[in-house]
Design a protein around this motif. Structure first.
Motif, mmCIF file in Angstrom:
data_model
loop_
_atom_site.group_PDB
_atom_site.id
_atom_site.type_symbol
_atom_site.label_atom_id
_atom_site.label_comp_id
_atom_site.label_asym_id
_atom_site.label_seq_id
_atom_site.Cartn_x
_atom_site.Cartn_y
_atom_site.Cartn_z
ATOM 1 N N TYR A 89 0.806 -1.141 0.068
ATOM 2 C CA TYR A 89 -0.073 0.123 -0.125
ATOM 3 C C TYR A 89 0.940 1.360 0.016
ATOM 4 O O TYR A 89 1.848 1.616 0.813
ATOM 5 C CB TYR A 89 -0.842 -0.084 1.400
ATOM 6 C CG TYR A 89 -1.895 1.184 1.332
ATOM 7 C CD1 TYR A 89 -2.900 1.257 0.471
ATOM 8 C CD2 TYR A 89 -1.687 2.232 2.247
ATOM 9 C CE1 TYR A 89 -3.631 2.329 0.200
ATOM 10 C CE2 TYR A 89 -2.658 3.187 2.350
ATOM 11 C CZ TYR A 89 -3.581 3.396 1.313
ATOM 12 O OH TYR A 89 -4.378 4.298 1.320
ATOM 13 N N GLY A 91 -0.568 4.480 -0.571
ATOM 14 C CA GLY A 91 -1.438 5.621 -0.190
ATOM 15 C C GLY A 91 -1.685 6.553 -1.495
ATOM 16 O O GLY A 91 -1.864 6.444 -2.804
ATOM 17 N N ASP A 92 -1.484 7.751 -1.096
ATOM 18 C CA ASP A 92 -1.456 8.890 -2.323
ATOM 19 C C ASP A 92 -0.291 8.758 -3.306
ATOM 20 O O ASP A 92 -0.182 9.608 -4.142
ATOM 21 C CB ASP A 92 -2.037 10.152 -1.690
ATOM 22 C CG ASP A 92 -3.289 10.162 -1.141
ATOM 23 O OD1 ASP A 92 -4.069 9.533 -1.335
ATOM 24 O OD2 ASP A 92 -3.364 10.937 0.089
ATOM 25 N N ASN A 93 0.648 8.060 -2.915
ATOM 26 C CA ASN A 93 1.979 8.245 -3.545
ATOM 27 C C ASN A 93 1.896 7.314 -4.964
ATOM 28 O O ASN A 93 2.784 6.721 -5.322
ATOM 29 C CB ASN A 93 3.112 7.868 -2.932
ATOM 30 C CG ASN A 93 3.572 9.008 -1.845
ATOM 31 O OD1 ASN A 93 3.328 10.117 -2.094
ATOM 32 N ND2 ASN A 93 3.881 8.585 -0.549
ATOM 33 N N PHE A 94 0.806 6.746 -5.223
ATOM 34 C CA PHE A 94 0.606 5.681 -6.151
ATOM 35 C C PHE A 94 1.217 5.993 -7.562
ATOM 36 O O PHE A 94 2.035 5.290 -7.809
ATOM 37 C CB PHE A 94 -0.827 5.342 -6.405
ATOM 38 C CG PHE A 94 -0.993 4.244 -7.393
ATOM 39 C CD1 PHE A 94 -0.809 2.927 -6.963
ATOM 40 C CD2 PHE A 94 -1.451 4.546 -8.758
ATOM 41 C CE1 PHE A 94 -1.049 1.940 -7.995
ATOM 42 C CE2 PHE A 94 -1.269 3.485 -9.699
ATOM 43 C CZ PHE A 94 -1.230 2.333 -9.270
ATOM 44 N N GLY A 114 -2.912 1.673 -4.277
ATOM 45 C CA GLY A 114 -3.223 3.118 -3.557
ATOM 46 C C GLY A 114 -4.132 3.977 -4.248
ATOM 47 O O GLY A 114 -4.720 3.447 -5.028
ATOM 48 N N ASN A 115 -3.868 5.052 -3.734
ATOM 49 C CA ASN A 115 -4.891 5.993 -4.506
ATOM 50 C C ASN A 115 -4.215 7.042 -5.598
ATOM 51 O O ASN A 115 -3.423 7.525 -5.542
ATOM 52 C CB ASN A 115 -5.431 7.233 -3.299
ATOM 53 C CG ASN A 115 -5.876 6.499 -2.118
ATOM 54 O OD1 ASN A 115 -6.384 5.548 -2.180
ATOM 55 N ND2 ASN A 115 -5.561 7.133 -0.875
ATOM 56 N N ALA A 116 -5.106 7.135 -6.676
ATOM 57 C CA ALA A 116 -4.837 7.712 -7.791
ATOM 58 C C ALA A 116 -5.877 8.349 -8.337
ATOM 59 O O ALA A 116 -7.000 7.681 -8.459
ATOM 60 C CB ALA A 116 -3.995 6.605 -8.642
ATOM 61 N N SER A 117 -5.777 9.359 -9.163
ATOM 62 C CA SER A 117 -6.833 9.980 -9.786
ATOM 63 C C SER A 117 -7.118 9.410 -11.270
ATOM 64 O O SER A 117 -6.166 8.679 -11.688
ATOM 65 C CB SER A 117 -6.985 11.729 -9.852
ATOM 66 O OG SER A 117 -5.691 11.908 -10.692
ATOM 67 N N ASP A 120 -4.082 10.707 -13.111
ATOM 68 C CA ASP A 120 -3.000 10.082 -12.979
ATOM 69 C C ASP A 120 -2.990 8.801 -13.827
ATOM 70 O O ASP A 120 -1.992 8.291 -14.223
ATOM 71 C CB ASP A 120 -2.735 9.573 -11.463
ATOM 72 C CG ASP A 120 -2.419 10.928 -10.497
ATOM 73 O OD1 ASP A 120 -1.835 11.676 -11.092
ATOM 74 O OD2 ASP A 120 -2.692 10.749 -9.324
#
Ligand SMILES: [Zn+2]
Length: 142
Positions: A89, A91-94, A114-117, A120
């Protein structure tokens, strides 16, 4: 199914009767299959009361939807467990991590999640980095 309130013009008896459709009512009446329960007269008429519709189908569909939803939810949860066990994991650094794996050739490292828009993901794809968006259930909300 349609429920009609019927009235006998002969003896004034009012009674409810179920029909598959309004056409069936007309058909039965024409064939003289509609008669008063009390005096057996065929002078049976629909009262002007609005017919009541019973829609049993929608109830069943709702139930199926819920079953389907629970099934999908379970699949997603299983998938999440698999990912948690096998991926790291970040996080936002995906997007950053995905690029560092791609460009530094860290093939041996675990996959990441992790989290990605959406932007991204689009950029990563353009750079030839394989990233996928998956449905995710936030357990805290459950
Ligand atoms: Zn009657």
């Amino acid at each position: 199914m349609i429920k009609y309130k019927l009235i006998c013009k002969n003896c004034d008896l009012k009674f409810d009767s179920w029909f598959a459709s309004s056409n069936e009512y007309e058909r039965l009446k024409k064939k003289k299959l509609l008669n008063c329960h009390k005096c057996n007269s065929y002078k049976v008429e629909k009262t002007i009361m609005a017919p009541q519709l019973i829609n049993s189908k929608s109830k069943t569909e709702k139930k199926i939807d819920l079953e389907k939803y629970n099934k999908v939810k379970k699949t997603i949860k299983d998938y999440q467990k698999f990912i948690k066990d096998n991926f790291k994991y970040v996080g936002d650094n995906f997007a950053y991590e995905a690029r560092s794996i791609h460009y530094n050739g860290k093939k041996k490292s675990k996959g990441i999640y992790g989290n990605a828009s959406k932007e991204d993901l689009k950029e990563l794809k353009e750079e030839g980095i394989d990233a996928q968006m998956i449905p995710w259930i936030d357990e805290k909300k459950n």
